[in-house]
Design a protein around this motif. Sequence first.
Motif, PDB file in Angstrom:
ATOM      1  N   TYR A  93       0.835  -1.210   0.000  1.00 44.20           N
ATOM      2  CA  TYR A  93       0.000   0.000   0.000  1.00 44.20           C
ATOM      3  C   TYR A  93       0.868   1.258   0.000  1.00 44.20           C
ATOM      4  O   TYR A  93       0.427   2.311  -0.433  1.00 44.20           O
ATOM      5  N   ASP A  94       2.062   1.183   0.530  1.00 45.75           N
ATOM      6  CA  ASP A  94       3.102   2.209   0.509  1.00 45.75           C
ATOM      7  C   ASP A  94       2.888   3.334   1.518  1.00 45.75           C
ATOM      8  O   ASP A  94       3.814   3.701   2.225  1.00 45.75           O
ATOM      9  N   SER A  95       1.706   3.907   1.602  1.00 48.38           N
ATOM     10  CA  SER A  95       1.529   5.112   2.421  1.00 48.38           C
ATOM     11  C   SER A  95       0.294   4.991   3.295  1.00 48.38           C
ATOM     12  O   SER A  95      -0.570   4.136   3.086  1.00 48.38           O
ATOM     13  N   GLY A  96       0.203   5.877   4.277  1.00 45.67           N
ATOM     14  CA  GLY A  96      -0.973   5.888   5.129  1.00 45.67           C
ATOM     15  C   GLY A  96      -0.783   6.783   6.330  1.00 45.67           C
ATOM     16  O   GLY A  96       0.201   7.513   6.459  1.00 45.67           O
ATOM     17  N   THR A  97      -1.761   6.723   7.224  1.00 36.24           N
ATOM     18  CA  THR A  97      -1.738   7.483   8.467  1.00 36.24           C
ATOM     19  C   THR A  97      -1.887   6.524   9.632  1.00 36.24           C
ATOM     20  O   THR A  97      -2.759   5.651   9.619  1.00 36.24           O
ATOM     21  N   LEU A  98      -1.041   6.675  10.615  1.00 36.71           N
ATOM     22  CA  LEU A  98      -1.074   5.851  11.816  1.00 36.71           C
ATOM     23  C   LEU A  98      -1.547   6.719  12.978  1.00 36.71           C
ATOM     24  O   LEU A  98      -0.928   7.743  13.286  1.00 36.71           O
ATOM     25  N   THR A  99      -2.647   6.339  13.599  1.00 35.29           N
ATOM     26  CA  THR A  99      -3.169   7.051  14.764  1.00 35.29           C
ATOM     27  C   THR A  99      -2.848   6.235  16.003  1.00 35.29           C
ATOM     28  O   THR A  99      -3.234   5.069  16.104  1.00 35.29           O
ATOM     29  N   ILE A 100      -2.119   6.829  16.930  1.00 36.05           N
ATOM     30  CA  ILE A 100      -1.649   6.138  18.122  1.00 36.05           C
ATOM     31  C   ILE A 100      -2.389   6.690  19.336  1.00 36.05           C
ATOM     32  O   ILE A 100      -2.537   7.904  19.491  1.00 36.05           O
ATOM     33  N   SER A 101      -2.854   5.809  20.196  1.00 41.47           N
ATOM     34  CA  SER A 101      -3.446   6.261  21.456  1.00 41.47           C
ATOM     35  C   SER A 101      -3.113   5.238  22.528  1.00 41.47           C
ATOM     36  O   SER A 101      -3.050   4.037  22.264  1.00 41.47           O
ATOM     37  N   GLY A 102      -2.853   5.724  23.725  1.00 46.07           N
ATOM     38  CA  GLY A 102      -2.474   4.803  24.781  1.00 46.07           C
ATOM     39  C   GLY A 102      -2.449   5.468  26.132  1.00 46.07           C
ATOM     40  O   GLY A 102      -2.876   6.614  26.300  1.00 46.07           O
ATOM     41  N   ASP A 103      -1.925   4.733  27.097  1.00 43.52           N
ATOM     42  CA  ASP A 103      -1.912   5.209  28.474  1.00 43.52           C
ATOM     43  C   ASP A 103      -1.119   6.507  28.622  1.00 43.52           C
ATOM     44  O   ASP A 103      -1.468   7.377  29.395  1.00 43.52           O
ATOM     45  N   GLU A 104      -0.004   6.622  27.890  1.00 44.23           N
ATOM     46  CA  GLU A 104       0.833   7.809  28.030  1.00 44.23           C
ATOM     47  C   GLU A 104       1.399   8.267  26.690  1.00 44.23           C
ATOM     48  O   GLU A 104       2.469   8.866  26.630  1.00 44.23           O
ATOM     49  N   LEU A 105       0.668   7.991  25.617  1.00 49.60           N
ATOM     50  CA  LEU A 105       1.104   8.398  24.297  1.00 49.60           C
ATOM     51  C   LEU A 105      -0.094   8.495  23.372  1.00 49.60           C
ATOM     52  O   LEU A 105      -0.975   7.629  23.385  1.00 49.60           O
ATOM     53  N   ALA A 106      -0.137   9.561  22.572  1.00 46.66           N
ATOM     54  CA  ALA A 106      -1.208   9.733  21.596  1.00 46.66           C
ATOM     55  C   ALA A 106      -0.689  10.606  20.462  1.00 46.66           C
ATOM     56  O   ALA A 106       0.256  11.386  20.654  1.00 46.66           O
ATOM     57  N   GLY A 107      -1.289  10.481  19.293  1.00 43.67           N
ATOM     58  CA  GLY A 107      -0.887  11.328  18.177  1.00 43.67           C
ATOM     59  C   GLY A 107      -1.094  10.654  16.842  1.00 43.67           C
ATOM     60  O   GLY A 107      -1.672   9.567  16.751  1.00 43.67           O
ATOM     61  N   THR A 108      -0.637  11.323  15.784  1.00 44.12           N
ATOM     62  CA  THR A 108      -0.771  10.801  14.429  1.00 44.12           C
ATOM     63  C   THR A 108       0.563  10.879  13.709  1.00 44.12           C
ATOM     64  O   THR A 108       1.378  11.768  13.962  1.00 44.12           O
ATOM     65  N   VAL A 109       0.752   9.933  12.807  1.00 40.32           N
ATOM     66  CA  VAL A 109       1.953   9.857  11.983  1.00 40.32           C
ATOM     67  C   VAL A 109       1.530   9.600  10.548  1.00 40.32           C
ATOM     68  O   VAL A 109       0.687   8.737  10.290  1.00 40.32           O
ATOM     69  N   VAL A 110       2.085  10.347   9.595  1.00 39.35           N
ATOM     70  CA  VAL A 110       1.910  10.036   8.172  1.00 39.35           C
ATOM     71  C   VAL A 110       3.235   9.475   7.668  1.00 39.35           C
ATOM     72  O   VAL A 110       4.307   9.903   8.103  1.00 39.35           O
ATOM     73  N   TYR A 111       3.161   8.498   6.753  1.00 38.04           N
ATOM     74  CA  TYR A 111       4.376   7.802   6.344  1.00 38.04           C
ATOM     75  C   TYR A 111       4.257   7.328   4.895  1.00 38.04           C
ATOM     76  O   TYR A 111       3.163   7.247   4.327  1.00 38.04           O
ATOM     77  N   GLY A 121       5.434  13.007  12.374  1.00 39.09           N
ATOM     78  CA  GLY A 121       4.433  12.768  13.397  1.00 39.09           C
ATOM     79  C   GLY A 121       4.332  13.878  14.411  1.00 39.09           C
ATOM     80  O   GLY A 121       5.311  14.593  14.679  1.00 39.09           O
ATOM     81  N   ASP A 122       3.144  14.025  14.964  1.00 40.55           N
ATOM     82  CA  ASP A 122       2.879  14.949  16.065  1.00 40.55           C
ATOM     83  C   ASP A 122       2.281  14.124  17.192  1.00 40.55           C
ATOM     84  O   ASP A 122       1.210  13.522  17.038  1.00 40.55           O
ATOM     85  N   LEU A 123       2.978  14.102  18.332  1.00 40.59           N
ATOM     86  CA  LEU A 123       2.604  13.223  19.428  1.00 40.59           C
ATOM     87  C   LEU A 123       2.410  13.998  20.719  1.00 40.59           C
ATOM     88  O   LEU A 123       2.979  15.075  20.906  1.00 40.59           O
ATOM     89  N   GLU A 124       1.620  13.423  21.598  1.00 40.76           N
ATOM     90  CA  GLU A 124       1.456  13.939  22.951  1.00 40.76           C
ATOM     91  C   GLU A 124       1.894  12.829  23.894  1.00 40.76           C
ATOM     92  O   GLU A 124       1.311  11.735  23.898  1.00 40.76           O
ATOM     93  N   THR A 125       2.950  13.067  24.659  1.00 41.40           N
ATOM     94  CA  THR A 125       3.483  12.067  25.573  1.00 41.40           C
ATOM     95  C   THR A 125       3.261  12.497  27.008  1.00 41.40           C
ATOM     96  O   THR A 125       2.859  13.635  27.279  1.00 41.40           O
ATOM     97  N   GLY A 126       3.561  11.587  27.937  1.00 48.05           N
ATOM     98  CA  GLY A 126       3.439  11.934  29.346  1.00 48.05           C
ATOM     99  C   GLY A 126       4.383  13.044  29.740  1.00 48.05           C
ATOM    100  O   GLY A 126       4.192  13.702  30.759  1.00 48.05           O
ATOM    101  N   ALA A 127       5.429  13.265  28.923  1.00 41.87           N
ATOM    102  CA  ALA A 127       6.392  14.326  29.202  1.00 41.87           C
ATOM    103  C   ALA A 127       6.081  15.604  28.426  1.00 41.87           C
ATOM    104  O   ALA A 127       6.816  16.584  28.537  1.00 41.87           O
ATOM    105  N   GLY A 128       4.995  15.612  27.634  1.00 39.12           N
ATOM    106  CA  GLY A 128       4.627  16.797  26.873  1.00 39.12           C
ATOM    107  C   GLY A 128       4.562  16.522  25.386  1.00 39.12           C
ATOM    108  O   GLY A 128       4.795  15.406  24.924  1.00 39.12           O
TER     109      GLY A 128
END
Length: 268
Positions: A93-111, A121-128
Amino acid sequence: MRTPALPVLAASAVLVLALAGCSGDPAPEPSVRPSGAASAPGDPSASAAPAPTPATAAPAVETPVECESVDLSSGTVAGSDLGPCIQAVLVRYDSGTLTISGDELAGTVVYHYDPMFEFRGDLETGAGPASISFVDGVMLLDDGNGPVVADVDASEPAQQEAGATAEIYRVLADPGFIGDLIGGSDSWRVSAAPESVETPDGAVDAYRIESTAAYSWYDIPVDAYTLWLTEDYRPVAAESTTGFLGRTATLTQQLSGLGEPVSITPLS
Protein backbone atom coordinates in the motif's frame (compact mmCIF):
# COMPACT_ATOMS: atom_id res chain seq x y z
CA MET A 1 11.24 -0.76 2.37
CA ARG A 2 10.60 -1.15 6.07
CA THR A 3 13.16 0.25 8.48
CA PRO A 4 15.77 -2.21 9.77
CA ALA A 5 14.98 -4.18 12.90
CA LEU A 6 17.96 -2.71 14.75
CA PRO A 7 15.95 0.22 16.16
CA VAL A 8 13.80 -2.40 17.89
CA LEU A 9 16.58 -2.72 20.44
CA ALA A 10 15.58 0.77 21.52
CA ALA A 11 12.03 -0.48 21.85
CA SER A 12 12.69 -1.77 25.32
CA ALA A 13 11.50 1.72 26.13
CA VAL A 14 8.85 1.59 23.47
CA LEU A 15 5.30 0.79 23.77
CA VAL A 16 5.12 4.00 25.72
CA LEU A 17 6.79 3.07 28.97
CA ALA A 18 9.97 5.11 28.51
CA LEU A 19 8.39 7.84 26.43
CA ALA A 20 6.45 9.00 29.46
CA GLY A 21 9.62 9.47 31.48
CA CYS A 22 8.95 9.97 35.16
CA SER A 23 6.26 12.54 34.58
CA GLY A 24 3.29 12.51 36.90
CA ASP A 25 1.14 14.27 34.32
CA PRO A 26 -2.18 12.61 33.51
CA ALA A 27 -2.01 10.25 30.55
CA PRO A 28 -3.77 11.50 27.43
CA GLU A 29 -7.07 9.76 26.77
CA PRO A 30 -7.16 7.46 23.73
CA SER A 31 -8.73 9.41 20.89
CA VAL A 32 -10.27 6.36 19.22
CA ARG A 33 -11.06 2.79 20.12
CA PRO A 34 -11.88 -0.19 17.90
CA SER A 35 -15.59 -0.79 18.28
CA GLY A 36 -14.84 -4.42 19.05
CA ALA A 37 -12.84 -3.45 22.15
CA ALA A 38 -14.59 -3.61 25.47
CA SER A 39 -15.72 -0.34 27.01
CA ALA A 40 -15.04 0.35 30.66
CA PRO A 41 -18.12 0.04 32.91
CA GLY A 42 -19.85 3.38 33.16
CA ASP A 43 -17.87 4.82 30.25
CA PRO A 44 -20.19 7.57 28.92
CA SER A 45 -18.65 7.30 25.48
CA ALA A 46 -20.11 3.80 25.17
CA SER A 47 -23.68 5.16 24.98
CA ALA A 48 -23.03 8.60 23.51
CA ALA A 49 -20.95 7.50 20.52
CA PRO A 50 -22.30 8.79 17.21
CA ALA A 51 -23.45 6.37 14.56
CA PRO A 52 -20.52 5.10 12.47
CA THR A 53 -20.02 6.56 9.02
CA PRO A 54 -19.27 4.38 6.00
CA ALA A 55 -15.59 3.74 5.52
CA THR A 56 -13.63 5.17 2.64
CA ALA A 57 -12.52 2.24 0.51
CA ALA A 58 -8.77 1.74 0.31
CA PRO A 59 -7.28 1.39 -3.17
CA ALA A 60 -7.18 -2.22 -4.33
CA VAL A 61 -3.71 -3.78 -4.26
CA GLU A 62 -2.57 -7.21 -5.34
CA THR A 63 -2.43 -9.72 -2.47
CA PRO A 64 1.22 -10.43 -1.63
CA VAL A 65 2.47 -14.00 -1.90
CA GLU A 66 3.34 -13.80 1.80
CA CYS A 67 -0.41 -13.98 2.55
CA GLU A 68 -1.10 -17.17 0.59
CA SER A 69 -0.54 -19.30 3.70
CA VAL A 70 -2.90 -17.21 5.86
CA ASP A 71 -6.45 -18.65 5.93
CA LEU A 72 -8.68 -16.37 7.98
CA SER A 73 -11.52 -18.94 7.88
CA SER A 74 -9.45 -21.61 9.64
CA GLY A 75 -9.99 -20.28 13.17
CA THR A 76 -6.26 -20.05 13.95
CA VAL A 77 -3.20 -18.78 12.09
CA ALA A 78 0.50 -19.01 12.82
CA GLY A 79 2.37 -15.85 13.77
CA SER A 80 5.22 -16.89 11.46
CA ASP A 81 2.75 -16.61 8.54
CA LEU A 82 0.65 -13.68 9.73
CA GLY A 83 3.52 -11.30 10.58
CA PRO A 84 5.22 -11.37 7.15
CA CYS A 85 1.81 -11.09 5.45
CA ILE A 86 0.98 -7.87 7.30
CA GLN A 87 4.39 -6.36 6.61
CA ALA A 88 4.09 -7.14 2.90
CA VAL A 89 0.59 -5.68 2.68
CA LEU A 90 1.63 -2.42 4.33
CA VAL A 91 4.65 -2.00 2.06
CA ARG A 92 2.48 -2.71 -0.99
CA TYR A 93 0.00 0.00 0.00
CA ASP A 94 3.10 2.21 0.51
CA SER A 95 1.53 5.11 2.42
CA GLY A 96 -0.97 5.89 5.13
CA THR A 97 -1.74 7.48 8.47
CA LEU A 98 -1.07 5.85 11.82
CA THR A 99 -3.17 7.05 14.76
CA ILE A 100 -1.65 6.14 18.12
CA SER A 101 -3.45 6.26 21.46
CA GLY A 102 -2.47 4.80 24.78
CA ASP A 103 -1.91 5.21 28.47
CA GLU A 104 0.83 7.81 28.03
CA LEU A 105 1.10 8.40 24.30
CA ALA A 106 -1.21 9.73 21.60
CA GLY A 107 -0.89 11.33 18.18
CA THR A 108 -0.77 10.80 14.43
CA VAL A 109 1.95 9.86 11.98
CA VAL A 110 1.91 10.04 8.17
CA TYR A 111 4.38 7.80 6.34
CA HIS A 112 5.43 6.23 3.07
CA TYR A 113 7.86 3.46 2.13
CA ASP A 114 8.75 4.29 -1.48
CA PRO A 115 11.43 5.19 -2.48
CA MET A 116 12.52 5.03 1.18
CA PHE A 117 10.76 4.98 4.53
CA GLU A 118 9.91 8.53 5.65
CA PHE A 119 7.43 9.91 8.15
CA ARG A 120 6.29 12.92 10.11
CA GLY A 121 4.43 12.77 13.40
CA ASP A 122 2.88 14.95 16.07
CA LEU A 123 2.60 13.22 19.43
CA GLU A 124 1.46 13.94 22.95
CA THR A 125 3.48 12.07 25.57
CA GLY A 126 3.44 11.93 29.35
CA ALA A 127 6.39 14.33 29.20
CA GLY A 128 4.63 16.80 26.87
CA PRO A 129 4.14 17.36 23.13
CA ALA A 130 6.73 16.27 20.59
CA SER A 131 7.05 16.47 16.80
CA ILE A 132 9.36 14.35 14.68
CA SER A 133 10.26 14.00 11.03
CA PHE A 134 12.42 11.54 9.13
CA VAL A 135 12.98 12.84 5.60
CA ASP A 136 15.84 12.11 3.19
CA GLY A 137 17.68 10.21 5.90
CA VAL A 138 17.64 13.10 8.41
CA MET A 139 15.79 12.80 11.70
CA LEU A 140 14.55 15.96 13.42
CA LEU A 141 12.96 16.10 16.85
CA ASP A 142 11.16 19.03 18.46
CA ASP A 143 10.11 18.64 22.09
CA GLY A 144 9.00 22.24 22.40
CA ASN A 145 12.32 24.08 22.06
CA GLY A 146 12.67 23.94 18.29
CA PRO A 147 13.87 21.18 15.94
CA VAL A 148 17.13 19.39 16.77
CA VAL A 149 18.97 16.99 14.48
CA ALA A 150 18.53 13.60 16.15
CA ASP A 151 21.75 11.60 15.80
CA VAL A 152 23.09 9.19 18.42
CA ASP A 153 26.55 9.40 16.79
CA ALA A 154 26.74 13.20 16.85
CA SER A 155 29.34 15.03 18.94
CA GLU A 156 26.72 17.38 20.42
CA PRO A 157 25.06 15.97 23.58
CA ALA A 158 21.71 17.52 22.63
CA GLN A 159 21.75 15.73 19.29
CA GLN A 160 22.76 12.45 20.96
CA GLU A 161 19.90 12.71 23.44
CA ALA A 162 17.43 13.60 20.69
CA GLY A 163 18.75 10.68 18.65
CA ALA A 164 18.11 8.16 21.43
CA THR A 165 14.52 9.38 21.83
CA ALA A 166 13.95 9.58 18.08
CA GLU A 167 14.97 5.95 17.55
CA ILE A 168 12.10 4.93 19.83
CA TYR A 169 9.67 7.16 17.98
CA ARG A 170 10.85 5.71 14.66
CA VAL A 171 9.88 2.22 15.80
CA LEU A 172 6.43 3.45 16.78
CA ALA A 173 6.05 5.41 13.54
CA ASP A 174 6.72 2.42 11.27
CA PRO A 175 3.53 0.34 10.93
CA GLY A 176 5.65 -2.54 9.64
CA PHE A 177 6.70 -3.26 13.21
CA ILE A 178 3.14 -4.43 13.82
CA GLY A 179 4.19 -7.40 11.70
CA ASP A 180 7.27 -7.94 13.85
CA LEU A 181 5.11 -7.99 16.97
CA ILE A 182 2.61 -10.40 15.40
CA GLY A 183 5.40 -12.73 14.34
CA GLY A 184 6.59 -12.97 17.93
CA SER A 185 3.58 -15.08 18.98
CA ASP A 186 3.26 -18.67 17.81
CA SER A 187 -0.50 -18.87 17.40
CA TRP A 188 -3.39 -16.48 16.80
CA ARG A 189 -7.13 -17.05 17.22
CA VAL A 190 -9.38 -15.64 14.46
CA SER A 191 -13.01 -14.65 15.05
CA ALA A 192 -15.63 -16.75 13.25
CA ALA A 193 -16.80 -13.73 11.26
CA PRO A 194 -15.76 -10.11 10.70
CA GLU A 195 -16.98 -7.48 13.16
CA SER A 196 -17.53 -3.76 12.76
CA VAL A 197 -14.51 -1.67 13.76
CA GLU A 198 -14.59 2.11 13.93
CA THR A 199 -11.56 3.74 12.29
CA PRO A 200 -10.64 7.28 11.21
CA ASP A 201 -11.88 6.25 7.74
CA GLY A 202 -15.24 5.12 9.14
CA ALA A 203 -16.67 1.72 10.03
CA VAL A 204 -14.81 -1.28 8.61
CA ASP A 205 -15.65 -4.99 8.76
CA ALA A 206 -12.59 -6.84 10.03
CA TYR A 207 -11.66 -10.13 11.66
CA ARG A 208 -10.64 -9.92 15.30
CA ILE A 209 -7.35 -11.81 15.71
CA GLU A 210 -5.96 -12.42 19.21
CA SER A 211 -2.78 -14.00 20.48
CA THR A 212 -3.64 -17.30 22.13
CA ALA A 213 -1.13 -16.70 24.93
CA ALA A 214 1.16 -14.08 26.39
CA TYR A 215 4.58 -13.95 24.77
CA SER A 216 7.87 -12.06 24.70
CA TRP A 217 9.04 -9.69 21.94
CA TYR A 218 12.69 -8.59 22.19
CA ASP A 219 12.51 -9.33 25.93
CA ILE A 220 9.38 -7.19 26.30
CA PRO A 221 6.52 -9.18 27.89
CA VAL A 222 3.42 -8.89 25.70
CA ASP A 223 0.49 -9.75 27.96
CA ALA A 224 -2.17 -9.47 25.26
CA TYR A 225 -2.36 -8.45 21.61
CA THR A 226 -5.38 -8.04 19.35
CA LEU A 227 -5.35 -7.21 15.65
CA TRP A 228 -8.25 -6.32 13.35
CA LEU A 229 -7.70 -7.48 9.77
CA THR A 230 -10.01 -7.17 6.74
CA GLU A 231 -10.75 -10.08 4.41
CA ASP A 232 -8.05 -8.81 2.04
CA TYR A 233 -5.46 -8.84 4.86
CA ARG A 234 -5.48 -5.08 5.42
CA PRO A 235 -4.71 -4.22 9.06
CA VAL A 236 -7.00 -1.50 10.39
CA ALA A 237 -6.28 -1.56 14.13
CA ALA A 238 -4.12 -3.23 16.75
CA GLU A 239 -4.15 -3.12 20.53
CA SER A 240 -1.33 -4.38 22.74
CA THR A 241 -0.77 -4.61 26.48
CA THR A 242 2.88 -4.88 27.44
CA GLY A 243 5.01 -4.81 30.56
CA PHE A 244 8.39 -3.24 31.23
CA LEU A 245 10.25 -2.31 34.41
CA GLY A 246 7.32 -3.37 36.55
CA ARG A 247 4.78 -1.28 34.64
CA THR A 248 2.17 -2.15 32.06
CA ALA A 249 0.78 -0.07 29.23
CA THR A 250 -1.89 -0.50 26.60
CA LEU A 251 -1.32 0.96 23.16
CA THR A 252 -3.80 1.19 20.27
CA GLN A 253 -2.68 1.80 16.69
CA GLN A 254 -5.16 2.52 13.90
CA LEU A 255 -4.28 2.58 10.22
CA SER A 256 -6.18 4.75 7.76
CA GLY A 257 -5.75 6.31 4.34
CA LEU A 258 -3.74 3.34 3.09
CA GLY A 259 -2.45 3.99 -0.43
CA GLU A 260 -3.50 7.63 -0.43
CA PRO A 261 -0.91 10.26 -1.47
CA VAL A 262 0.84 11.94 1.46
CA SER A 263 3.14 14.96 1.65
CA ILE A 264 5.97 14.56 4.14
CA THR A 265 8.15 17.55 4.88
CA PRO A 266 10.86 17.99 7.52
CA LEU A 267 10.27 20.04 10.64
CA SER A 268 11.15 23.67 10.29
